[in-house]
Design a protein around this motif. Structure first.
Motif: not given
Length: 512
Positions: A185, A447, A443, A310, A432, A450-451
């Motif tokens: 991302a 990300t 970013e 998330s 995303a 979130s991942t």
């Protein structure tokens, strides 16, 4: 002013020139002084501008967003290939897990599920340091190292002498293989302008969705024909191709690193050690390390937008892996499919994902042009497709659960999973792109946060899934999941309406 100072001032000798100075002379002196100070300020500003190393304007061809289509495409295709490959490997084991347990003489059902989901657990730990490292040293070193280690971990999995060794090696596969999912991302944020990101992110998001779906299809037939170890060897070969492609086709895209390289070149050519970039003050190694390592955690725990979305994304991702690990139970147990054929049941969610890609990716970019009046772009403009798209997930869960519980024709529950696929792909894509647009230059950290959440939930939910289905059955078990998904459906609308207010609230402003 006290009395002693007044007396001292009165007793001080008087300058004769000042006594003879008239009003016009005083005005001239003030004017000269003002002019001198103004000239000094202008020269200081000019010197500062001359020492600033930045892009040569918005159209600078060296800026990644202005690269040619071929140069961008080779980076994007390589990342999308590697992003697809990692989730593919996470579920290829699912149909052949009984072979694995038989090889190591184990019958523990919990351990059987963990051998599959431990790969996803690696996605939790990897992003916490891979995302920050990409912002410290650039994207490309992280890609190169992780792609090589991912290949090595797959080879080690194929040669595993014990079940515990296999679990450890699959964990490392997830840890290093999650690199393109974590920082992909960020790379797209470097390369693609906001008004064109929707389609690219939709294609990239297809990897985490389609990989787990196609994995069991390939793994089912491959495991049946050649045994489970060949699943690992095929992954090792494919990941080796990805590693070579990464060395050949990928380039550094992170703007601060590219400007640092330009800075070093100009310092060497000019001998001017006062040159700096707009990021120089924030590129001190100790400061970079401290901020980069804790940045994903700060975003996760202190930003309501990142933490809540998330969690939402993680729950839906967990649902997907729960379905992936229970499809063999449903379609082998109730519908008596063979090990190879059961992999085809995952295609329902795959077709749904492609439909979600087509709709979400196209609508997202068109909405940006409509909503961004006079160029006033807001990250929240990424969320409207998710407002109706979120409802596809609970509809699909209710449909799949009750049709399977009533043992209707096998095509009916598979159609239910099509709805889940549509909603899941739209959700992954919208969140995303929202994180990319809302956190420029960071970013990868957003990300990564979130991942990490998504992967932790994705690894743990399947462990409890079989017990839930045994207690509640397929109908009420999937209904429980559907009601929770339905309760979260208003979240996209809420953040579309109030997201900007939350982002700009001083309470949630983070020093990243």
């Amino acid at each position: 002013m006290g009395i002693p100072e007044v007396v001292a001032e009165a007793a001080a000798p008087v300058d004769a020139e000042k006594l003879n100075t008239g009003p016009k002379d005083i005005e001239k002196e003030v004017e000269d002084s003002t002019k001198t100070n103004s000239d000094a300020d202008i020269e200081a500003r000019a010197e500062t501008q001359e020492s600033l190393v930045d892009w040569g304007g918005e159209d600078d061809p060296a800026k990644p967003m202005n690269w040619g289509n071929w140069r961008k495409s080779r980076n994007i295709v390589t990342i999308c290939y590697c992003t697809f490959l990692t989730p593919l490997g996470s579920t290829m084991f699912a149909p052949a897990i009984q072979q694995v347990m038989k090889t190591y003489h184990s019958s523990n059902p919990l351990l059987a599920s963990f051998v599959v989901s431990v790969w996803v657990l690696g996605y939790f730990f990897g992003p916490l340091f891979l995302g920050p490292l990409s912002e410290m040293y650039g994207r490309i070193p992280v890609y190169w190292v992780c792609n090589v280690l991912f290949t090595v971990a797959n080879v080690a999995s194929a040669l595993s002498p014990s079940l515990s060794a296999l679990v450890v090696f699959r964990f490392f596969c997830g840890t290093f293989g999650g690199c393109p999912i974590t920082i992909g991302a960020g790379t797209f944020g470097d390369l693609i302008r906001p008004e064109h990101r929707g389609k690219i992110i939709a294609i990239w998001s297809l990897g985490p969705i389609m990989g787990p779906i196609l994995g069991p299809i390939a793994g089912g037939y491959l495991g049946e024909a050649a045994g489970w170890r060949w699943i690992c060897w095929v992954l090792a070969i494919a990941s080796g191709v990805g590693a070579i492609a990464s060395f050949v086709f990928q380039e550094e895209t992170y703007p601060p690193i590219l400007l640092e390289r330009k800075l070093k070149r100009l310092r060497k050519e000019t001998g001017n050690t006062n040159l700096r970039t707009p990021f120089s003050d924030n590129r001190k190694p100790s400061l970079i390390f401290r901020r980069s390592i804790i940045r994903p955690l700060r975003l996760l725990f202190l930003s309501p937008i990142v933490s809540i979305l998330s969690l939402y994304q993680g729950i839906i991702y967990g649902y997907m892996y729960l379905l992936f690990t229970t499809f063999p139970l449903v379609f082998e147990g109730q519908y008596h499919f063979s090990q190879g054929t059961v992999g085809l049941t995952y295609l329902g969610m795959g077709i749904g994902s492609i439909l979600g890609l087509a709709v979400g990716g196209t609508v997202s970019d068109k909405l940006i042009k409509v909503l961004a009046v006079d160029g006033a772009f807001k990250p929240e403009y990424r969320l409207p497709p998710l407002i109706p798209g979120a409802y596809f997930i609970p509809v699909g869960l209710f449909w799949y659960g009750w049709s399977a519980a009533k043992q209707t024709h096998w095509i009916v529950p598979i159609i239910g999973t099509v709805w889940v696929g549509i909603g899941s792909n739209i959700l992954m894509m919208c969140i995303a792109t929202y994180f990319i647009d809302a956190h420029p230059l960071h970013e990868a950290s957003a990300t990564a946060a979130s991942t990490a959440v998504r992967s932790l939930i994705g690894a743990l939910v399947p462990l409890a899934g079989r017990s839930m289905y045994q207690a509640l059955g397929l109908g009420w078990g999937n209904s429980l999941l559907g009601f929770l998904a339905l309760a979260m459906c208003p979240l996209p609308w809420y953040f579309y309406k109030y997201g900007e207010r939350i982002r700009t609230n001083p309470r949630f402003q983070l020093r990243l």
